[in-house]
Design a protein around this motif. Structure first.
Motif, PDB file in Angstrom:
ATOM      1  N   UNK A 165       0.906  -1.225  -0.116  1.00 55.26           N
ATOM      2  CA  UNK A 165      -0.139   0.102   0.113  1.00 55.26           C
ATOM      3  C   UNK A 165       0.852   1.173   0.204  1.00 55.26           C
ATOM      4  N   UNK A 166       0.187   2.281  -0.393  1.00 52.01           N
ATOM      5  CA  UNK A 166       1.059   3.653  -0.156  1.00 52.01           C
ATOM      6  C   UNK A 166       1.738   3.890   1.214  1.00 52.01           C
ATOM      7  N   UNK A 167       2.941   4.366   1.105  1.00 52.55           N
ATOM      8  CA  UNK A 167       3.656   5.076   2.128  1.00 52.55           C
ATOM      9  C   UNK A 167       3.408   6.477   2.172  1.00 52.55           C
ATOM     10  N   UNK A 168       3.220   7.362   1.288  1.00 57.12           N
ATOM     11  CA  UNK A 168       2.938   8.563   1.465  1.00 57.12           C
ATOM     12  C   UNK A 168       1.485   9.010   1.885  1.00 57.12           C
ATOM     13  N   UNK A 169       0.722   8.384   1.300  1.00 52.44           N
ATOM     14  CA  UNK A 169      -0.985   8.541   1.553  1.00 52.44           C
ATOM     15  C   UNK A 169      -0.941   7.133   2.382  1.00 52.44           C
ATOM     16  N   UNK A 170      -0.558   7.134   3.784  1.00 52.90           N
ATOM     17  CA  UNK A 170      -0.302   5.832   4.342  1.00 52.90           C
ATOM     18  C   UNK A 170      -1.591   4.770   4.519  1.00 52.90           C
ATOM     19  N   UNK A 171      -1.157   3.794   4.036  1.00 48.74           N
ATOM     20  CA  UNK A 171      -2.052   2.702   4.068  1.00 48.74           C
ATOM     21  C   UNK A 171      -3.353   2.445   2.856  1.00 48.74           C
ATOM     22  N   UNK A 172      -3.225   3.553   1.935  1.00 42.23           N
ATOM     23  CA  UNK A 172      -3.996   3.660   0.929  1.00 42.23           C
ATOM     24  C   UNK A 172      -3.748   2.787  -0.074  1.00 42.23           C
ATOM     25  N   UNK A 173      -4.863   2.621  -0.809  1.00 40.40           N
ATOM     26  CA  UNK A 173      -4.731   1.711  -2.261  1.00 40.40           C
ATOM     27  C   UNK A 173      -5.217   2.689  -3.368  1.00 40.40           C
ATOM     28  N   UNK A 174      -4.584   3.118  -4.309  1.00 42.90           N
ATOM     29  CA  UNK A 174      -5.067   3.624  -5.657  1.00 42.90           C
ATOM     30  C   UNK A 174      -5.402   2.854  -6.622  1.00 42.90           C
ATOM     31  N   UNK A 175      -6.520   3.060  -7.352  1.00 39.14           N
ATOM     32  CA  UNK A 175      -6.899   2.422  -8.464  1.00 39.14           C
ATOM     33  C   UNK A 175      -5.951   2.389  -9.663  1.00 39.14           C
ATOM     34  N   UNK A 176      -5.543   1.315 -10.292  1.00 35.24           N
ATOM     35  CA  UNK A 176      -4.422   1.256 -11.219  1.00 35.24           C
ATOM     36  C   UNK A 176      -4.712   0.646 -12.558  1.00 35.24           C
ATOM     37  N   UNK A 177      -5.046   1.305 -13.577  1.00 35.00           N
ATOM     38  CA  UNK A 177      -5.537   1.007 -14.837  1.00 35.00           C
ATOM     39  C   UNK A 177      -4.691   0.149 -15.596  1.00 35.00           C
ATOM     40  N   UNK A 178      -3.165   0.471 -15.543  1.00 34.68           N
ATOM     41  CA  UNK A 178      -2.275  -0.353 -16.354  1.00 34.68           C
ATOM     42  C   UNK A 178      -2.213  -1.719 -15.621  1.00 34.68           C
ATOM     43  N   UNK A 179      -1.805  -2.751 -16.493  1.00 34.18           N
ATOM     44  CA  UNK A 179      -2.159  -4.130 -16.100  1.00 34.18           C
ATOM     45  C   UNK A 179      -0.494  -4.112 -15.519  1.00 34.18           C
ATOM     46  N   UNK A 180      -0.387  -4.612 -14.213  1.00 33.36           N
ATOM     47  CA  UNK A 180       0.943  -4.539 -13.442  1.00 33.36           C
ATOM     48  C   UNK A 180       1.052  -6.060 -13.129  1.00 33.36           C
ATOM     49  N   UNK A 181       0.202  -7.147 -13.407  1.00 37.97           N
ATOM     50  CA  UNK A 181       0.303  -8.363 -12.870  1.00 37.97           C
ATOM     51  C   UNK A 181       1.652  -9.013 -13.869  1.00 37.97           C
ATOM     52  N   UNK A 182       2.479  -9.711 -13.097  1.00 37.64           N
ATOM     53  CA  UNK A 182       3.453 -10.322 -13.841  1.00 37.64           C
ATOM     54  C   UNK A 182       3.307 -11.744 -14.695  1.00 37.64           C
ATOM     55  N   UNK A 183       3.326 -11.848 -15.938  1.00 35.35           N
ATOM     56  CA  UNK A 183       2.743 -12.965 -16.550  1.00 35.35           C
ATOM     57  C   UNK A 183       3.889 -13.414 -17.722  1.00 35.35           C
ATOM     58  N   UNK A 184       3.647 -14.253 -18.486  1.00 32.58           N
ATOM     59  CA  UNK A 184       4.577 -14.667 -19.349  1.00 32.58           C
ATOM     60  C   UNK A 184       5.012 -13.667 -20.571  1.00 32.58           C
ATOM     61  N   UNK A 185       3.886 -12.946 -20.812  1.00 35.63           N
ATOM     62  CA  UNK A 185       4.019 -11.913 -21.833  1.00 35.63           C
ATOM     63  C   UNK A 185       5.060 -10.793 -21.422  1.00 35.63           C
ATOM     64  N   UNK A 186       4.980 -10.485 -20.068  1.00 41.29           N
ATOM     65  CA  UNK A 186       6.035  -9.579 -19.436  1.00 41.29           C
ATOM     66  C   UNK A 186       7.263 -10.216 -19.222  1.00 41.29           C
ATOM     67  N   UNK A 187       7.211 -11.457 -19.053  1.00 38.66           N
ATOM     68  CA  UNK A 187       8.540 -12.407 -18.934  1.00 38.66           C
ATOM     69  C   UNK A 187       9.380 -12.165 -19.890  1.00 38.66           C
ATOM     70  N   UNK A 188       8.761 -11.977 -21.315  1.00 41.64           N
ATOM     71  CA  UNK A 188       9.529 -12.100 -22.303  1.00 41.64           C
ATOM     72  C   UNK A 188      10.378 -10.624 -22.589  1.00 41.64           C
ATOM     73  N   UNK A 189      10.015  -9.810 -21.712  1.00 36.96           N
ATOM     74  CA  UNK A 189      10.814  -8.653 -21.907  1.00 36.96           C
ATOM     75  C   UNK A 189      12.152  -8.764 -21.165  1.00 36.96           C
TER      76      UNK A 189
END
Length: 322
Positions: free
Chosen positions: A244-268
């Motif tokens: 979670x956020x350190x600056x805005x302590x304990x908060x979770x922001x909505x993230x639109x970008x795909x950050x889950x690690x998968x085989x597609x990203x592994x190819x990078x």
């Protein structure tokens, strides 16, 4: 060694890793060291790997082990001084920790932050008072800000699985989750990897979305980025973890970008090995295709928890004999 709380308690990382891998090769070489000694493990929060691996490590050293689940079996602890205990707390940490120190030669403590008050959590008040009043060596089994046994394990695993010339590129990447999680594991991992970088063992990068930067005290010397694809380029090890956020302590922001690690990203990456401290939420933090594939180190990483704990406890026992 009288305490194990952060990377500052290990003067030379390379020597500690070498010693841990020697213990892995011969687990019972020091089984007389802990004879007639008792390790007490105190849990205020759930645990699987930390609990079992630390017990196993102590048994390899010939120790007796006692486990106390304070969150289920113990009295509600009061940690503040100068209060009239006429509320829900039943026992003060002054007496509780002191009594545990009478029963045990070494104590381990695990507690999580509340994620409500950053100043309170980052003060590490509970851990500090526990160490003060128990009067025996203390091992952190995870605290509000750090998880040093996990981080030592992670370094052991990286060194063990790096067999190429030069230094590996290690990337810590933020991952999605369904709830707010503490910064303890990423803080600690970053702290240890920055020290390992200083010692010439690796190159270290932290990548996270905007708003999820860790406290600077843990990432000094690291390359910091918000560009996941760029950071994964040429990575040899990718460490996946949510926080979670350190600056805005304990908060979770909505993230639109795909950050889950998968085989597609592994190819990078440079065919990187993928790590996670566990437990992991499959197909949310980390894809099943990676977890079940050849690049996953999560089980071998978890196995190495024994040797990280064993080298720490061994050093404490050696100090007790002086």
């Amino acid at each position: 060694m009288n305490k194990f709380f952060s990377v500052d308690d290990i003067p030379n990382l390379s020597e500690a890793v070498k010693e841990a891998l020697a213990l892995k090769a011969n687990p019972n070489a020091n089984e007389d060291l802990g004879k007639h000694k008792t390790l007490g493990l105190v849990f205020l929060n759930p645990s699987l790997r930390t609990r079992l691996s630390t017990q196993k490590a102590a048994m390899n050293l010939g120790m007796n082990v006692m486990v106390m689940n304070m969150d289920k079996d113990g009295w509600a602890l009061e940690t503040q001084d100068g209060v009239v205990m006429n509320g829900t707390t039943v026992e003060h940490i002054r007496e509780a920790a002191a009594v545990m120190g009478e029963y045990c030669d070494i104590l381990g403590l695990r507690s999580f932050p509340k994620l409500k008050d950053r100043k309170e959590d980052y003060s590490e008040d509970l851990f500090s008072k526990f160490m003060k009043y128990c009067a025996v060596p203390v091992v952190s089994l995870e605290s509000a800000t750090r998880h040093p046994l996990q981080s030592l394990t992670d370094l052991i695993t990286i060194v063990e699985h790096w067999n190429k010339p030069g230094k590996p590129k290690v990337v810590l990447t933020w991952a999605p989750h369904v709830k707010a999680l503490p910064q303890a594991v990423p803080n600690s991992f970053a702290e240890w990897m920055c020290r390992a970088q200083e010692e010439g063992l690796l190159d270290f990068t932290v990548v996270q979305p905007e708003g999820y930067q860790l406290a600077k005290e843990f990432t000094e010397g690291a390359t910091i980025s918000t560009n996941l694809k760029e950071s994964l380029q040429d990575a040899d090890f990718v460490y996946v973890k949510n926080w979670s956020s350190y600056e805005d302590y304990g908060k979770v922001y909505p993230i639109e970008e795909d950050w889950m690690m998968d085989n597609k990203k592994l190819k990078l990456t440079n065919d990187a090995k993928v790590m996670h401290c566990l437990p992991v939420r499959r197909d949310l933090e980390l894809s099943s295709e990676i977890l079940d594939g050849p690049n996953s180190l999560v089980i071998k990483e978890a196995s190495n928890r024994v040797w990280a704990a064993q080298v720490v406890i061994k050093r404490m026992l050696e100090n007790l004999k002086k």
